[in-house]
Write a protein that holds these residues in place. Structure first.
Motif, PDB file in Angstrom:
ATOM      1  N   ARG A 134       6.495  21.513 -63.865  1.00 28.65           N
ATOM      2  CA  ARG A 134       7.065  22.910 -64.302  1.00 28.65           C
ATOM      3  C   ARG A 134       5.949  23.436 -64.963  1.00 28.65           C
ATOM      4  O   ARG A 134       5.055  22.849 -65.748  1.00 28.65           O
ATOM      5  N   GLY A 135       6.069  24.853 -65.261  1.00 28.05           N
ATOM      6  CA  GLY A 135       5.073  25.667 -65.920  1.00 28.05           C
ATOM      7  C   GLY A 135       3.738  26.112 -65.196  1.00 28.05           C
ATOM      8  O   GLY A 135       3.075  26.589 -65.881  1.00 28.05           O
ATOM      9  N   LEU A 136       3.576  25.899 -64.137  1.00 26.40           N
ATOM     10  CA  LEU A 136       2.228  26.122 -63.508  1.00 26.40           C
ATOM     11  C   LEU A 136       2.237  27.680 -63.357  1.00 26.40           C
ATOM     12  O   LEU A 136       1.111  28.269 -62.986  1.00 26.40           O
ATOM     13  N   ASP A 137       3.379  28.364 -63.281  1.00 22.51           N
ATOM     14  CA  ASP A 137       3.522  29.870 -63.246  1.00 22.51           C
ATOM     15  C   ASP A 137       3.093  30.923 -64.712  1.00 22.51           C
ATOM     16  O   ASP A 137       3.070  31.821 -64.545  1.00 22.51           O
ATOM     17  N   ALA A 138       3.176  29.789 -65.725  1.00 26.54           N
ATOM     18  CA  ALA A 138       3.077  30.566 -67.079  1.00 26.54           C
ATOM     19  C   ALA A 138       1.681  31.286 -67.158  1.00 26.54           C
ATOM     20  O   ALA A 138       0.704  30.858 -66.605  1.00 26.54           O
ATOM     21  N   ASP A 139       1.674  32.141 -68.153  1.00 23.90           N
ATOM     22  CA  ASP A 139       0.340  32.801 -68.229  1.00 23.90           C
ATOM     23  C   ASP A 139      -0.423  31.705 -69.108  1.00 23.90           C
ATOM     24  O   ASP A 139      -0.049  31.221 -70.152  1.00 23.90           O
ATOM     25  N   LEU A 140      -1.487  31.304 -68.704  1.00 29.59           N
ATOM     26  CA  LEU A 140      -2.389  29.921 -69.123  1.00 29.59           C
ATOM     27  C   LEU A 140      -3.524  30.486 -69.906  1.00 29.59           C
ATOM     28  O   LEU A 140      -4.566  29.963 -70.133  1.00 29.59           O
ATOM     29  N   GLY A 141      -3.628  32.009 -70.162  1.00 27.65           N
ATOM     30  CA  GLY A 141      -4.666  32.531 -71.028  1.00 27.65           C
ATOM     31  C   GLY A 141      -6.150  32.541 -69.933  1.00 27.65           C
ATOM     32  O   GLY A 141      -5.769  32.864 -68.767  1.00 27.65           O
ATOM     33  N   GLY A 142      -7.202  32.121 -70.512  1.00 28.07           N
ATOM     34  CA  GLY A 142      -8.308  32.013 -69.710  1.00 28.07           C
ATOM     35  C   GLY A 142      -8.532  30.723 -69.088  1.00 28.07           C
ATOM     36  O   GLY A 142      -9.336  30.421 -68.410  1.00 28.07           O
ATOM     37  N   ALA A 143      -7.644  29.878 -69.154  1.00 25.53           N
ATOM     38  CA  ALA A 143      -7.814  28.459 -68.609  1.00 25.53           C
ATOM     39  C   ALA A 143      -7.469  28.362 -67.078  1.00 25.53           C
ATOM     40  O   ALA A 143      -6.822  29.160 -66.683  1.00 25.53           O
ATOM     41  N   LYS A 144      -7.859  27.387 -66.443  1.00 22.92           N
ATOM     42  CA  LYS A 144      -7.638  27.374 -65.036  1.00 22.92           C
ATOM     43  C   LYS A 144      -7.192  26.059 -64.617  1.00 22.92           C
ATOM     44  O   LYS A 144      -7.544  24.780 -65.109  1.00 22.92           O
ATOM     45  N   ARG A 194      -9.263  24.247 -77.320  1.00 18.33           N
ATOM     46  CA  ARG A 194      -7.918  24.852 -77.803  1.00 18.33           C
ATOM     47  C   ARG A 194      -7.460  25.716 -76.532  1.00 18.33           C
ATOM     48  O   ARG A 194      -6.297  25.427 -76.510  1.00 18.33           O
ATOM     49  N   SER A 195      -8.253  26.186 -75.854  1.00 13.83           N
ATOM     50  CA  SER A 195      -7.866  26.900 -74.678  1.00 13.83           C
ATOM     51  C   SER A 195      -7.177  25.964 -73.626  1.00 13.83           C
ATOM     52  O   SER A 195      -6.157  26.291 -72.960  1.00 13.83           O
ATOM     53  N   ALA A 196      -7.792  24.756 -73.460  1.00 14.31           N
ATOM     54  CA  ALA A 196      -7.415  23.760 -72.503  1.00 14.31           C
ATOM     55  C   ALA A 196      -6.057  23.509 -72.968  1.00 14.31           C
ATOM     56  O   ALA A 196      -4.899  23.252 -72.123  1.00 14.31           O
ATOM     57  N   TYR A 197      -5.940  22.940 -74.135  1.00 14.67           N
ATOM     58  CA  TYR A 197      -4.562  22.277 -74.513  1.00 14.67           C
ATOM     59  C   TYR A 197      -3.679  23.267 -74.835  1.00 14.67           C
ATOM     60  O   TYR A 197      -2.285  22.816 -74.722  1.00 14.67           O
ATOM     61  N   ALA A 198      -3.770  24.619 -75.110  1.00 11.44           N
ATOM     62  CA  ALA A 198      -2.755  25.925 -75.293  1.00 11.44           C
ATOM     63  C   ALA A 198      -2.209  25.762 -73.722  1.00 11.44           C
ATOM     64  O   ALA A 198      -1.080  26.025 -73.596  1.00 11.44           O
ATOM     65  N   ALA A 199      -2.854  25.722 -72.590  1.00  7.75           N
ATOM     66  CA  ALA A 199      -2.332  25.734 -71.507  1.00  7.75           C
ATOM     67  C   ALA A 199      -1.566  24.503 -71.159  1.00  7.75           C
ATOM     68  O   ALA A 199      -0.671  24.466 -70.467  1.00  7.75           O
ATOM     69  N   ILE A 200      -2.004  23.447 -71.416  1.00 10.29           N
ATOM     70  CA  ILE A 200      -1.333  22.360 -71.254  1.00 10.29           C
ATOM     71  C   ILE A 200       0.150  22.015 -71.762  1.00 10.29           C
ATOM     72  O   ILE A 200       0.992  21.587 -71.143  1.00 10.29           O
ATOM     73  N   ARG A 201       0.371  22.812 -73.009  1.00  7.60           N
ATOM     74  CA  ARG A 201       1.643  22.994 -73.660  1.00  7.60           C
ATOM     75  C   ARG A 201       2.420  23.665 -72.870  1.00  7.60           C
ATOM     76  O   ARG A 201       3.766  23.566 -73.008  1.00  7.60           O
ATOM     77  N   GLU A 202       2.285  24.372 -71.692  1.00  8.81           N
ATOM     78  CA  GLU A 202       3.082  25.072 -70.768  1.00  8.81           C
ATOM     79  C   GLU A 202       3.549  24.072 -69.598  1.00  8.81           C
ATOM     80  O   GLU A 202       4.456  24.568 -69.064  1.00  8.81           O
ATOM     81  N   ILE A 203       2.766  23.097 -69.518  1.00  8.65           N
ATOM     82  CA  ILE A 203       2.896  22.533 -68.082  1.00  8.65           C
ATOM     83  C   ILE A 203       3.712  21.100 -68.684  1.00  8.65           C
ATOM     84  O   ILE A 203       3.273  20.331 -69.430  1.00  8.65           O
ATOM     85  N   THR A 204       4.879  20.747 -67.595  1.00  5.71           N
ATOM     86  CA  THR A 204       5.321  19.433 -68.132  1.00  5.71           C
ATOM     87  C   THR A 204       5.673  18.813 -66.576  1.00  5.71           C
ATOM     88  O   THR A 204       6.180  19.457 -65.900  1.00  5.71           O
ATOM     89  N   TRP A 205       6.215  17.256 -66.800  1.00  4.95           N
ATOM     90  CA  TRP A 205       6.812  16.736 -65.775  1.00  4.95           C
ATOM     91  C   TRP A 205       7.179  15.406 -66.375  1.00  4.95           C
ATOM     92  O   TRP A 205       6.796  15.032 -67.513  1.00  4.95           O
TER      93      TRP A 205
END
Ligand code: AMP
Ligand code: GLY
Length: 399
Positions: free
Chosen positions: A323-333, A368-379
Motif C-alpha cells: 500500500r502507499g505506492l500512489d502517495a505523493d513521494l516528493g522527489g523520490a522514486k 531524508r528524502s528516501a525515508y520520507a517516501a518509505i513512510r508512505e509505503i507499507t505491507w
C-alpha cells in the motif's frame, strides 16, 4: 524489458514482454522477429548462459560480456585464480571441492575467515564467519549440496579483510572503458551492518571513501590489468564490469568480487544521478568509440533504501499487498524488483521488493528524502534498514 514488473509497466516509455530474462532462445527469437536494434543485458543468469554469444552469432547488437568473459562473476574460483595470475590485489585464498581439506584449512587459518560458494547465489553465497565453528558449518552446508545447491559444490575460503567497501563500475569494450560514478552498498540485513549477508539493502552514490587517489588506484591496479588480462587470455571483456573493493585505512585496495553487470541496489542511485544519455554510452561501447563518449553526473548525491519481504534473506513469503505506492513521494522514486500484479493490487513476489531512491544537497538530505517516501509505503512483514548512508553522513557531520 523481459520480463519487467508492474513498476516498469507504469513507465510511459517502457514496454514489457512476457519472457524470462534467462530464456535465451525466446529472447533471440523476439529480437529477430521484432527487428530489435540494440539489447542491453541486466542480470547475470542470461550472461552465464551465453545470451551475448547467441545474439552476436545471429548478427544482433548487444551490450554485455560473452559467456567466457562472464566467468569473472559466474565462478568465484575463476575470478580468484585470474586475480592471482595477473597480480591484482585480493585476499589470500584457497579453493576446495572436498570437505575434509576445507575444514583443515579453516582450522589452520583460524577466524575470522570468509567462506564463499563458487557459483551464482544472488549475493547470498558468502558467509563472513567470526568463529571457526561458524566457518566449518558454512563449508559443510555448501559442500554437502545444502542451501546453495550446485553453486556450492566448490568453495573459495579466503582471508577476512577489514576496511570500508565500495562498488566501482565501468562500461568496457575490450580495452577501452569509462568509469561510472562510485557507490557504496550495505550488504547485511540489519542496521549497523549486523546479521547475514543479502544481495544489498541500500546504496548511495558517490561514495566519499573513493577519493580521487583511490579512484585512480582502482583504475590503474584493478580495472586496467583486468581488461588487459581478459584480452590476453582470449576472452576480451565488454559490458559492465563491477569491482567490489575493500579499502583499508591507508587507501590500499583489494578486490572482493567482480560482477559482470551493474549492481543491485547500486544501479538505482547511480542512474538517478546520470544526466547524460545511458543508451548513447552503451552504443558507443558496442560500436567501438567509447573514447569519444561523454558522461555527466548530477553533483547531488542519491541514496536508495531496499524494502524487503518477510523472511528475507531466507525463504520469503509472497503475496503481501503493498500500500502507499500512489502517495505523493516528493522527489523520490520507487524502483520495483520483486513485485507482481494481482487484480488491482500490487503484491510482493520476491526477496527484495522495492528500492526507494532520494536525492539531495548532501547524503543526509538524500537519506531524508528516501525515508520520507518509505513512510508512505507499507505491507505485512516488510523490512528495511534505517541507517543507509551512515558512514557518509558521519563524514559529512565531521567535515
Ligand atoms: P562477495 O559476493 O564476494 O562480494 O561477498 C559479499 C560480501 O561479503 C562483500 O560485499 C563483503 O561485505 C563480504 N566479504 C566478502 N569477502 C570478504 C573478505 N575477504 N573479508 C571481509 N568481508 C568480505
Ligand atoms: N549489490 C551487489 C550486487 O549486485 O551483487
Amino acid at each position: 524489458m523481459a520480463p519487467g514488473n508492474p513498476g516498469i509497466d507504469a513507465e510511459t516509455r517502457c514496454r514489457t514482454i512476457d519472457a524470462q530474462a534467462d530464456d535465451v532462445e525466446r529472447l533471440l527469437t523476439f529480437a529477430l522477429e521484432n527487428d530489435v536494434d540494440f539489447t542491453v543485458v541486466g542480470p547475470e543468469a542470461p550472461l552465464s548462459k551465453g545470451v551475448v554469444d547467441a545474439f552476436r552469432a545471429a548478427g544482433k547488437r548487444i551490450f554485455g560480456p560473452t559467456r567466457a568473459a562472464a566467468q569473472l562473476e559466474s565462478s568465484k574460483a575463476f575470478a580468484k585464480d585470474f586475480l592471482e595470475r595477473h597480480s591484482i590485489p585480493t585476499a589470500a585464498y584457497a579453493v576446495f571441492e572436498a570437505l575434509e581439506p576445507a575444514l583443515e584449512y579453516i582450522r589452520t587459518r583460524g577466524a575470522p575467515i570468509v567462506v564463499k560458494a563458487d557459483g551464482l547465489a544472488a549475493g547470498k553465497g558468502v558467509v563472513v564467519a567470526t568463529t571457526v565453528a561458524e566457518a566449518e558449518a558454512a563449508a559443510r552446508d555448501m559442500l554437502s549440496g545444502g542451501s546453495m545447491g550446485a553453486a556450492g559444490s566448490r568453495v573459495v575460503i579466503e582471508e577476512f579483510l577489514d576496511g570500508e567497501e565500495a562498488s566501482f563500475i565501468v562500461v568496457a569494450n575490450g580495452t577501452q572503458y569509462v568509469p561510472l560514478a562510485s557507490s557504496q552498498d550495505h550488504k547485511r540485513i540489519f542496521d549497523g551492518d549486523l546479521g547475514p549477508n543479502t544481495g544489498g539493502m541500500g546504496a548511495y552514490s558517490p561514495a566519499p571513501v573513493v577519493t580521487p587517489e583511490v579512484h585512480a588506484r582502482i583504475c590503474r591496479d584493478v580495472i586496467e590489468p583486468t581488461l588487459a588480462g581478459m584480452s590476453a587470455e582470449g576472452r576480451p571483456f565488454g559490458g559492465f564490469l563491477y569491482a567490489g573493493v575493500m579499502i583499508d585505512r591507508q587507501g590500499g585496495i583489494k578486490v572482493l568480487e567482480f560482477n559482470t553487470r551493474m549492481g543491485d541496489p547500486e544501479t538505482q542511485p547511480i542512474l538517478f544521478r546520470m544526466e547524460s544519455d545511458l543508451l548513447e554510452l552503451l552504443e558507443a561501447a558496442v560500436d567501438g568509440h567509447l573514447d569519444q563518449a561523454m558522461v555527466r553526473w548530477s553533483p547531488e548525491p542519491a541514496l536508495g533504501v531496499v524494502m524487503a519481504a518477510h523472511g528475507y534473506p531466507g525463504p520469503v513469503r509472497k503475496g503481501d499487498v503493498i500500500r502507499g505506492l500512489d502517495a505523493d513521494l516528493g522527489g523520490a522514486k520507487v524502483f520495483h524488483a520483486g513485485t507482481s500484479r494481482r487484480g488491482d493490487d500490487i503484491v510482493t513476489s520476491g526477496g527484495r521488493v522495492l528500492c526507494v531512491v532520494g536525492k539531495g544537497r548532501d547524503v543526509a538530505a538524500a537519506q531524508r528524502s528516501a525515508y520520507a517516501a518509505i513512510r508512505e509505503i507499507t505491507w505485512d512483514g516488510m523490512q528495511f534498514r534505517t541507517d543507509i548512508g551512515y558512514r557518509a553522513i558521519a563524514r559529512e557531520s565531521a567535515g
